[in-house]
Motif scaffolding. Structure first.
Motif: not given
Length: 372
Positions: A119-142
Motif C-alpha cells: 500500500a505504501a509503495r503503490s503511492r510512492s512518487a518514485g519510479p515504479l517498475k511495470g507489472e510482469d505479464i504471463e503468456h502461454h506458448l504451446n509447442i510440439s514435442f520435437l
C-alpha cells in the motif's frame, strides 16, 4: 514480522568484504536461477531471497542501516540525533506508513507497510517498475527437443506518448496540491505512534493537474506487438522463461516489467520424456526375442539400428546413449530408453502348431517353477 539474516542467506560473516559477498552471491544465484531450475518453485523463492539479500548488503548505506536495526526499508527514516531510536515528542515516529482513513488498521498491516508493504509503495512518487505479464506458448514435442524461434502477438501496456507516462495533461498547468500543501507527504497519528506517507491527493508529487485525455490518467496505452522469442533446445513441459522488458510499462519513469513465457509441450504419439531421457516402447517378434537380431528404432533424429540379444524378455529395456534431450544446464545429453514388447503371433494353421509343440518338447523348462 521476523527479520531475515541476509548474511546467513549468502553464507558470509558479518565482517565479510564486498568482494566476498559478491563472490558468494554469484555462486548461489547461478545455482538457484529459475532458468537452471525450470518449474522448481522453491528454487525460484530462494533466488528471490538471495537477490534481496545481495541488494541490501552490496549497498554501503543499506548495509549500514541493516547492521544497525536488523532490517532495511525504503520507507524508514532515522529520527534526528538525541531523540532516541524512532521516538519524537513522546510519539514513535515511522515514515512511509498508513493506517487508512479510519485509523483502525491492524498492527500487522502497520508493520507490513513499515517493511515495504504494497500500500505504501503503490503511492510512492518514485519510479515504479511495470507489472510482469504471463503468456502461454504451446509447442510440439520435437520443437521442445530441438528448440525454435517462436513468433507471437503480445498484448501489453506501453507508456502513453502524449503524457510521457505521467497521466497528466502536459499542456495544462499544474497547481500545488491543497491536501499536502506541496510537501507530497501527509502525517497521521495513531495512539502513541506518528506516521507519514505519500499524499493520497497527488501521489507524493506535491502537485496536481488535469488528467491526460489520451490515456484517461492511467499513464499507459494498450498496444499489440509482434515479437520473436528464441526457445532453447531441451525445454520441458511447464518451463517458465523470462523475456526482459516485455511486460507492462512502468510509472513515474520506471522501467517496463518482464514477460514470462509458460511452455506447454504437446504429448507425442510415440515418445515420452523422463527428465532428459526419451522413452519409447517397440514391438518385437517371438523369433527376434528368442534368436536375437538387429531392428530399426525411431529416434528424434531419424531411425537407427538396435541390437536385440538372444533370449530377450518382454519388458526388457535397452539404453541408447546420447539419443535423448539436451540439458538446459549444459550438461551431457540424455539417453533414449527402448522398452521391447514381445508380440505373440496368432497361430491358425496346423503346421505352425506342430512347430510350437516341437519347440515345447525341446525346451521343457517351466517358467512358473519358482511359484511352487
Amino acid at each position: 514480522m521476523a527479520n531475515k539474516d541476509y548474511y546467513a542467506i549468502l553464507g558470509v560473516s558479518r565482517r565479510a568484504k564486498e568482494s566476498e559477498i559478491k563472490k558468494s552471491y554469484r555462486r548461489l544465484a547461478r545455482k538457484n536461477h529459475p532458468d537452471v531450475n525450470p518449474g522448481d518453485k522453491s528454487a525460484e523463492e530462494r533466488f528471490k531471497t538471495i537477490q534481496e539479500a545481495y541488494d541490501v548488503l552490496s549497498d554501503p548505506k543499506k548495509r549500514a542501516m541493516y547492521d544497525k536495526y536488523g532490517f532495511y526499508s525504503e520507507n524508514f527514516k532515522e529520527p534526528p540525533p538525541g531523540q532516541g531510536r524512532g521516538f519524537s515528542d513522546g510519539f514513535t515516529n515511522f515514515t512511509g506508513m498508513d493506517f487508512g482513513e479510519s485509523g483502525q488498521s491492524s498492527f500487522r498491516d502497520v508493520f507490513a507497510e513499515f517493511f515495504g508493504g504494497g500500500a505504501a509503495r503503490s503511492r510512492s512518487a518514485g519510479p515504479l517498475k511495470g507489472e510482469d505479464i504471463e503468456h502461454h506458448l504451446n509447442i510440439s514435442f520435437l520443437e521442445s527437443i530441438t528448440g525454435l524461434s517462436a513468433r507471437m502477438v503480445l498484448n501489453r501496456n506501453k507508456a502513453c506518448s502524449a503524457c510521457g507516462g505521467s497521466g497528466q495533461d502536459r499542456s495544462a498547468g499544474q497547481q500545488v496540491c491543497p491536501r499536502c500543501q506541496g510537501s507530497g507527504q501527509e502525517a497521521k497519528a495513531h495512539g502513541f505512534m506518528r506516521f507519514s506517507s505519500a499524499c493520497r491527493g497527488c501521489g507524493g508529487t506535491g502537485k496536481i493537474g488535469q488528467r491526460c485525455k489520451t490515456c484517461s490518467g492511467t499513464g499507459n496505452t494498450p498496444i499489440e506487438e509482434n515479437i520473436t522469442v528464441r526457445i532453447p533446445a531441451g525445454v520441458a513441459n511447464g518451463y517458465r522463461m523470462r523475456v526482459a522488458n516485455k511486460g507492462n510499462s512502468g510509472k513515474n519513469g520506471g522501467g517496463a516489467g518482464d514477460l514470462y513465457l509458460i511452455i506447454s509441450v504437446r504429448p507425442h504419439e510415440f515418445f515420452r520424456r523422463e527428465g532428459n531421457d526419451i522413452v519409447c516402447s517397440v514391438p518385437i517378434t517371438v523369433t527376434e526375442a528368442a534368436l536375437g537380431g538387429k531392428i530399426e528404432v525411431p529416434t528424434i533424429n531419424g531411425k537407427t539400428l538396435l541390437r536385440i540379444p538372444p533370449g530377450t524378455q518382454s519388458g526388457q529395456k535397452f539404453r541408447m546413449r546420447g539419443k535423448g534431450a539436451p540439458s538446459l544446464r549444459g550438461e551431457q545429453v540424455g539417453n533414449q530408453i527402448v522398452e521391447v514388447r514381445v508380440v505373440v503371433p496368432k497361430v491358425a494353421d496346423e503346421r505352425s502348431k506342430e512347430i510350437l509343440r516341437e519347440l515345447a518338447s525341446l525346451n521343457p523348462d517351466n517358467p512358473r517353477s519358482s511359484l511352487n
